[in-house]
Motif scaffolding. Structure first.
Motif, PDB file in Angstrom:
ATOM      1  N   ALA A 112      38.004  36.470  27.876  1.00  0.00           N
ATOM      2  CA  ALA A 112      38.357  35.241  27.156  1.00  0.00           C
ATOM      3  C   ALA A 112      37.190  34.264  27.273  1.00  0.00           C
ATOM      4  N   THR A 113      36.888  33.591  26.159  1.00  0.00           N
ATOM      5  CA  THR A 113      35.856  32.555  26.176  1.00  0.00           C
ATOM      6  C   THR A 113      36.483  31.244  26.616  1.00  0.00           C
ATOM      7  N   ASP A 114      35.653  30.255  26.902  1.00  0.00           N
ATOM      8  CA  ASP A 114      36.166  28.914  27.136  1.00  0.00           C
ATOM      9  C   ASP A 114      36.762  28.389  25.835  1.00  0.00           C
ATOM     10  N   ASP A 115      37.595  27.379  25.922  1.00  0.00           N
ATOM     11  CA  ASP A 115      38.265  26.801  24.756  1.00  0.00           C
ATOM     12  C   ASP A 115      37.248  26.374  23.699  1.00  0.00           C
ATOM     13  N   ALA A 116      37.579  26.606  22.432  1.00  0.00           N
ATOM     14  CA  ALA A 116      36.676  26.298  21.316  1.00  0.00           C
ATOM     15  C   ALA A 116      36.547  24.804  21.043  1.00  0.00           C
ATOM     16  N   GLY A 117      37.426  23.965  21.590  1.00  0.00           N
ATOM     17  CA  GLY A 117      37.283  22.517  21.462  1.00  0.00           C
ATOM     18  C   GLY A 117      37.976  21.887  20.267  1.00  0.00           C
ATOM     19  N   ALA A 118      38.893  22.592  19.622  1.00  0.00           N
ATOM     20  CA  ALA A 118      39.581  22.035  18.452  1.00  0.00           C
ATOM     21  C   ALA A 118      40.759  21.151  18.835  1.00  0.00           C
ATOM     22  N   GLY A 119      41.202  21.214  20.080  1.00  0.00           N
ATOM     23  CA  GLY A 119      42.351  20.435  20.521  1.00  0.00           C
ATOM     24  C   GLY A 119      41.937  19.176  21.256  1.00  0.00           C
ATOM     25  N   ASN A 120      42.714  18.846  22.309  1.00  0.00           N
ATOM     26  CA  ASN A 120      42.466  17.617  23.039  1.00  0.00           C
ATOM     27  C   ASN A 120      43.068  17.735  24.431  1.00  0.00           C
ATOM     28  N   GLY A 121      42.490  17.044  25.397  1.00  0.00           N
ATOM     29  CA  GLY A 121      43.051  16.979  26.737  1.00  0.00           C
ATOM     30  C   GLY A 121      42.318  17.857  27.725  1.00  0.00           C
ATOM     31  N   ALA A 122      42.964  18.069  28.864  1.00  0.00           N
ATOM     32  CA  ALA A 122      42.385  18.830  29.973  1.00  0.00           C
ATOM     33  C   ALA A 122      42.771  20.302  29.849  1.00  0.00           C
ATOM     34  N   VAL A 123      42.116  20.989  28.888  1.00  0.00           N
ATOM     35  CA  VAL A 123      42.383  22.422  28.713  1.00  0.00           C
ATOM     36  C   VAL A 123      41.864  23.163  29.933  1.00  0.00           C
ATOM     37  N   GLY A 124      42.448  24.288  30.212  1.00  0.00           N
ATOM     38  CA  GLY A 124      42.052  25.053  31.383  1.00  0.00           C
ATOM     39  C   GLY A 124      40.743  25.787  31.196  1.00  0.00           C
ATOM     40  N   LYS A 125      40.391  26.532  32.209  1.00  0.00           N
ATOM     41  CA  LYS A 125      39.173  27.336  32.209  1.00  0.00           C
ATOM     42  C   LYS A 125      39.540  28.811  32.169  1.00  0.00           C
ATOM     43  N   ALA A 126      38.844  29.548  31.308  1.00  0.00           N
ATOM     44  CA  ALA A 126      39.043  30.989  31.231  1.00  0.00           C
ATOM     45  C   ALA A 126      38.459  31.649  32.473  1.00  0.00           C
ATOM     46  N   VAL A 127      39.139  32.675  32.954  1.00  0.00           N
ATOM     47  CA  VAL A 127      38.619  33.462  34.067  1.00  0.00           C
ATOM     48  C   VAL A 127      37.386  34.191  33.556  1.00  0.00           C
ATOM     49  N   LYS A 128      36.317  34.123  34.306  1.00  0.00           N
ATOM     50  CA  LYS A 128      35.055  34.757  33.905  1.00  0.00           C
ATOM     51  C   LYS A 128      35.105  36.260  34.165  1.00  0.00           C
ATOM     52  N   GLY A 152      41.330  27.471  20.373  1.00  0.00           N
ATOM     53  CA  GLY A 152      41.783  28.066  21.628  1.00  0.00           C
ATOM     54  C   GLY A 152      40.700  28.909  22.265  1.00  0.00           C
ATOM     55  N   HIS A 153      41.120  29.891  23.037  1.00  0.00           N
ATOM     56  CA  HIS A 153      40.205  30.794  23.741  1.00  0.00           C
ATOM     57  C   HIS A 153      40.102  32.095  22.944  1.00  0.00           C
ATOM     58  N   GLN A 154      38.904  32.452  22.517  1.00  0.00           N
ATOM     59  CA  GLN A 154      38.715  33.706  21.790  1.00  0.00           C
ATOM     60  C   GLN A 154      38.879  34.865  22.767  1.00  0.00           C
ATOM     61  N   LEU A 155      39.680  35.847  22.357  1.00  0.00           N
ATOM     62  CA  LEU A 155      39.958  37.013  23.191  1.00  0.00           C
ATOM     63  C   LEU A 155      39.214  38.226  22.649  1.00  0.00           C
ATOM     64  N   THR A 156      38.620  39.001  23.528  1.00  0.00           N
ATOM     65  CA  THR A 156      37.966  40.244  23.124  1.00  0.00           C
ATOM     66  C   THR A 156      38.590  41.405  23.893  1.00  0.00           C
ATOM     67  N   TYR A 157      39.144  42.354  23.137  1.00  0.00           N
ATOM     68  CA  TYR A 157      39.706  43.579  23.691  1.00  0.00           C
ATOM     69  C   TYR A 157      38.678  44.687  23.495  1.00  0.00           C
ATOM     70  N   THR A 158      38.408  45.461  24.549  1.00  0.00           N
ATOM     71  CA  THR A 158      37.423  46.537  24.459  1.00  0.00           C
ATOM     72  C   THR A 158      37.993  47.796  25.100  1.00  0.00           C
ATOM     73  N   LEU A 159      37.944  48.891  24.347  1.00  0.00           N
ATOM     74  CA  LEU A 159      38.382  50.192  24.847  1.00  0.00           C
ATOM     75  C   LEU A 159      37.241  50.807  25.646  1.00  0.00           C
ATOM     76  N   LYS A 160      37.531  51.267  26.843  1.00  0.00           N
ATOM     77  CA  LYS A 160      36.502  51.814  27.732  1.00  0.00           C
ATOM     78  C   LYS A 160      36.917  53.184  28.247  1.00  0.00           C
ATOM     79  N   MET A 161      35.908  54.033  28.433  1.00  0.00           N
ATOM     80  CA  MET A 161      36.120  55.287  29.141  1.00  0.00           C
ATOM     81  C   MET A 161      35.308  55.178  30.412  1.00  0.00           C
ATOM     82  N   GLY A 162      35.967  55.311  31.543  1.00  0.00           N
ATOM     83  CA  GLY A 162      35.316  55.135  32.835  1.00  0.00           C
ATOM     84  C   GLY A 162      34.209  56.145  33.068  1.00  0.00           C
ATOM     85  N   SER A 163      33.208  55.726  33.823  1.00  0.00           N
ATOM     86  CA  SER A 163      32.070  56.615  34.097  1.00  0.00           C
ATOM     87  C   SER A 163      32.482  57.826  34.926  1.00  0.00           C
ATOM     88  N   ASP A 164      33.562  57.694  35.697  1.00  0.00           N
ATOM     89  CA  ASP A 164      34.031  58.826  36.495  1.00  0.00           C
ATOM     90  C   ASP A 164      35.148  59.605  35.795  1.00  0.00           C
TER      91      ASP A 164
END
Length: 186
Positions: A108-124, A152-164
């Protein structure tokens, strides 16, 4: 008689002035209420499809780095008025099991800034989705993110195949999962 009339006139005038002075002001209380609330949603109800690219040449494997393994079209949106502490949003996934060695990561990215107030922080960083709830946005106070694509917070879903992961363990099929976002008090 004149004195009596004069006294009655004075009493009447004095009485009227007391009544007039008593009604110069009036007041009452006005109570203002702001309700505590927390609402969460996503900008699209469309289904997201993630799939590796099929090989085009004999001898090649599935391409888990292809563009079709990622989607960033959805935004996480919320409104919040807190009572005393902060709110947070958690995410969990349930549904069909994914093929062995395959996972879905969420960022999740940080909030895009279209709203107002003390929006939270996305987990890095990326969260590997599972049935266990994990924090995705924290420290949400009195705010709103806005609505619609780009808010809001842009969400990115990524399909992964583990290295193991073992390629031999992959299974063909359609695997449907539900991702759930929940807003609660910290």
């Amino acid at each position: 008689m004149k004195n009596l009339s004069l006294i009655l006139s004075l009493v009447l005038i004095f009485g009227i002035s007391i009544v007039a002075n008593a009604q110069k002001t009036a007041n009452h209380n006005v109570k203002v209420g702001i309700s505590k609330h927390a609402l969460v949603g996503v900008s699209s109800a469309s289904e997201i499809v993630l799939e590796p690219a099929a090989p085009t040449v004999a001898g090649e494997g599935l391409d888990f780095d292809a563009e079709s393994t990622s989607d960033n079209s959805v935004y996480l949106q919320y409104s919040s008025i807190i009572g005393s502490s902060a709110n947070k949003i958690t995410v969990a996934m349930d549904g069909d099991n994914l093929p062995t060695g395959v996972s879905i990561e969420l960022t999740a990215t940080d909030d895009a800034g279209a709203g107002n107030g003390a929006v939270g922080k996305a987990v890095k960083g990326a969260i590997t989705l599972s049935g266990t709830s994990e924090d995705i946005v924290t420290n949400i106070k009195n705010c709103y993110t806005g609505t619609g694509a780009g808010s809001g917070h842009q969400l990115t879903y990524t399909l992964k195949m583990g290295s193991d992961a073992k390629y031999e363990d992959l299974t063909s099929g359609n695997f449907t999962n539900t991702v759930t976002y929940t807003i609660t008090e910290n």
